[in-house]
Design a protein around this motif. Structure first.
Motif, PDB file in Angstrom:
ATOM      1  N   ASN A 120      51.530   7.369  14.708  1.00  0.00           N
ATOM      2  CA  ASN A 120      52.088   6.952  13.416  1.00  0.00           C
ATOM      3  C   ASN A 120      53.566   7.298  13.395  1.00  0.00           C
ATOM      4  O   ASN A 120      54.031   8.122  14.197  1.00  0.00           O
ATOM      5  CB  ASN A 120      51.364   7.639  12.239  1.00  0.00           C
ATOM      6  N   ASN A 155      48.847   2.547  16.861  1.00  0.00           N
ATOM      7  CA  ASN A 155      48.164   2.472  15.576  1.00  0.00           C
ATOM      8  C   ASN A 155      48.517   1.157  14.883  1.00  0.00           C
ATOM      9  O   ASN A 155      49.625   0.992  14.370  1.00  0.00           O
ATOM     10  CB  ASN A 155      48.577   3.667  14.708  1.00  0.00           C
ATOM     11  N   SER A 178      42.389   0.389  14.952  1.00  0.00           N
ATOM     12  CA  SER A 178      42.526  -0.110  13.586  1.00  0.00           C
ATOM     13  C   SER A 178      41.165  -0.091  12.890  1.00  0.00           C
ATOM     14  O   SER A 178      40.118   0.001  13.537  1.00  0.00           O
ATOM     15  CB  SER A 178      43.074  -1.537  13.599  1.00  0.00           C
ATOM     16  N   HIS A 179      41.201  -0.222  11.548  1.00  0.00           N
ATOM     17  CA  HIS A 179      39.969  -0.375  10.778  1.00  0.00           C
ATOM     18  C   HIS A 179      39.466  -1.821  10.798  1.00  0.00           C
ATOM     19  O   HIS A 179      38.316  -2.080  10.420  1.00  0.00           O
ATOM     20  CB  HIS A 179      40.197   0.045   9.317  1.00  0.00           C
ATOM     21  N   HIS A 216      42.363  10.248   8.702  1.00  0.00           N
ATOM     22  CA  HIS A 216      43.390  10.461   9.722  1.00  0.00           C
ATOM     23  C   HIS A 216      42.777  11.001  11.016  1.00  0.00           C
ATOM     24  O   HIS A 216      43.242  10.666  12.115  1.00  0.00           O
ATOM     25  CB  HIS A 216      44.475  11.408   9.210  1.00  0.00           C
ATOM     26  N   GLU A 219      41.348   8.278  13.111  1.00  0.00           N
ATOM     27  CA  GLU A 219      42.427   7.638  13.884  1.00  0.00           C
ATOM     28  C   GLU A 219      42.745   8.453  15.134  1.00  0.00           C
ATOM     29  O   GLU A 219      42.919   7.905  16.232  1.00  0.00           O
ATOM     30  CB  GLU A 219      43.677   7.498  13.013  1.00  0.00           C
TER      31      GLU A 219
END
Length: 388
Positions: A120, A155, A178-179, A216, A219
């Motif tokens: 990030n 990300n 990613s989601h 988080h 991720e």
């Protein structure tokens, strides 16, 4: 300095220091410790950077590879510097996992990780950089020397990372997390990480036993899975790590309960984005202890999440006036000021009831009152233990 053949900087020394001007003028190379070390390292390097989550991801990744039978050196910006490995003091590794800061990347020239991980990019260290774009460009240097056979783990949910992917060329292979569905990489779901090749799920890792809390950390796990697979980690080794890794001190760490109130130490949260991520971990009311030495962070960016999730805010340290100005009207029961950590904990305890969380997540550096973030966290822990 003008007589030197080479100048090697510690990461703590800005590469823009005026004292370096004679070296620049004389054409003397100015590099950092990580750049120097990488010249002598033969094992493939996995470099992990990002504003938040670097250490957790680095340790996760190292453990995934160790649990897969690999000889691994874990270091860099945490623990043992890369130069110590290059010196031969830590044996021979099959793979190097190196946490890599923007300060270290500033002084790289030929540094080429086999796999680069960018978690990030959010506001941080703006007391050292000319602005956010300069800081972001520093982070992007992790990909500068990669070739097509190398891997870039990125990300795809981070707005700045996505924008830079659109405007900066990458020679390495992209592996996105990613989601939402991705072509190559990992899709993050609440209870699993699905590894994807050409839009098809090939491997699924279960998060049911995972001890790490918050979006988080999902991720961080996804990024670590992708990088580990690039370097021969086994599926069993990765799953074992997900099931057993307990997290690191000072990162959303429960340190005790007092009268049914949970006390959580997140002292490592030294920027605004880290506080947002910590608050996302809790569904119930939070009493937030915020403050310290501001690094030009914008507390106004916390308004929405503080309004939604924070019951009472306790402002501490040099930045407390800025915090009060920015957030006074946002916590449900207002802002309280404290002059010491002991006073902050006492006031937080008075504001909380059973079932609440008291969260130390400062959004600031610690140097106004403490030696470092760990000292601040241990002070918090010690006070809570005396109250329990």
């Amino acid at each position: 300095m003008a007589q030197a053949d080479l100048v090697v900087l510690s990461p703590g020394v800005p590469h823009t220091q005026p004292m370096l001007e004679p070296a620049w003028a004389a054409g003397i190379p100015v590099i950092g410790e990580m750049e120097l070390a990488s010249v002598f390292v033969k094992a493939p390097i996995i470099a992990v950077t990002g504003t938040n989550g670097k250490t957790t991801t680095t340790e996760l990744l190292g453990q995934m590879l160790k649990n897969s039978g690999k000889r691994v050196f874990v270091g860099g910006n945490i623990g043992t510097p890369l130069i110590a490995y290059a010196d031969g003091a830590h044996g021979v590794a099959d793979v190097i996992v190196a946490e890599t800061s923007s300060f270290q990347l500033d002084t790289t020239v030929s540094f080429r990780p086999a796999t680069s991980v960018l978690l990030n990019i959010t506001d941080d260290h703006l007391d050292r950089y000319a602005g956010f774009s300069a800081y972001a460009e520093s982070k992007w240097r992790i990909f500068k020397n990669q070739e097509p056979e190398d891997a870039a783990v990125l990300n795809a949910m981070d707005a700045t990372v996505v924008k830079m992917m659109e405007t900066h060329a990458l020679r390495s292979r992209r592996r996105l997390f990613s989601h939402v569905p991705v072509v190559q990489g990992a899709r993050i779901q609440k209870d699993r990480i699905a590894v994807v090749e050409n839009r098809r799920t090939t491997v699924v890792f279960d998060l049911a036993k995972c001890h790490l809390v918050g979006p988080h950390n999902r991720e961080n796990i996804a990024a670590a899975c992708l990088a580990a697979l690039e370097h021969g980690a086994t599926l069993a080794g990765i799953q074992q790590t997900i099931d057993t890794f307990r997290g690191l001190p000072h990162r959303v760490e429960t340190v005790g309960f007092v009268r049914g109130i949970r006390f959580v130490n997140d002292s490592k949260a030294t920027n605004v984005d880290a506080v947002k991520r910590a608050l996302e971990c809790f569904d119930g009311p939070v009493v937030l202890i915020l403050g310290g030495q501001n690094k030009k962070g914008d507390f106004n960016r916390l308004k929405t999440i503080v309004r939604q999730r924070v019951k009472t805010l306790v402002a501490l340290g040099e930045a407390r006036d800025e915090i009060v100005t920015a957030l006074a009207g946002d916590p449900q029961q207002g802002v309280i000021e404290a002059g010491s950590m002991e006073e902050a904990v006492a006031k937080a305890l008075s504001a909380a009831v059973a079932g609440d969380v008291v969260l130390l997540s400062p959004a600031c550096a610690s140097f106004d009152m403490f030696d470092n973030y760990a000292h601040r966290g241990e002070c918090f822990r010690s006070i809570v233990e005396r109250l329990a």
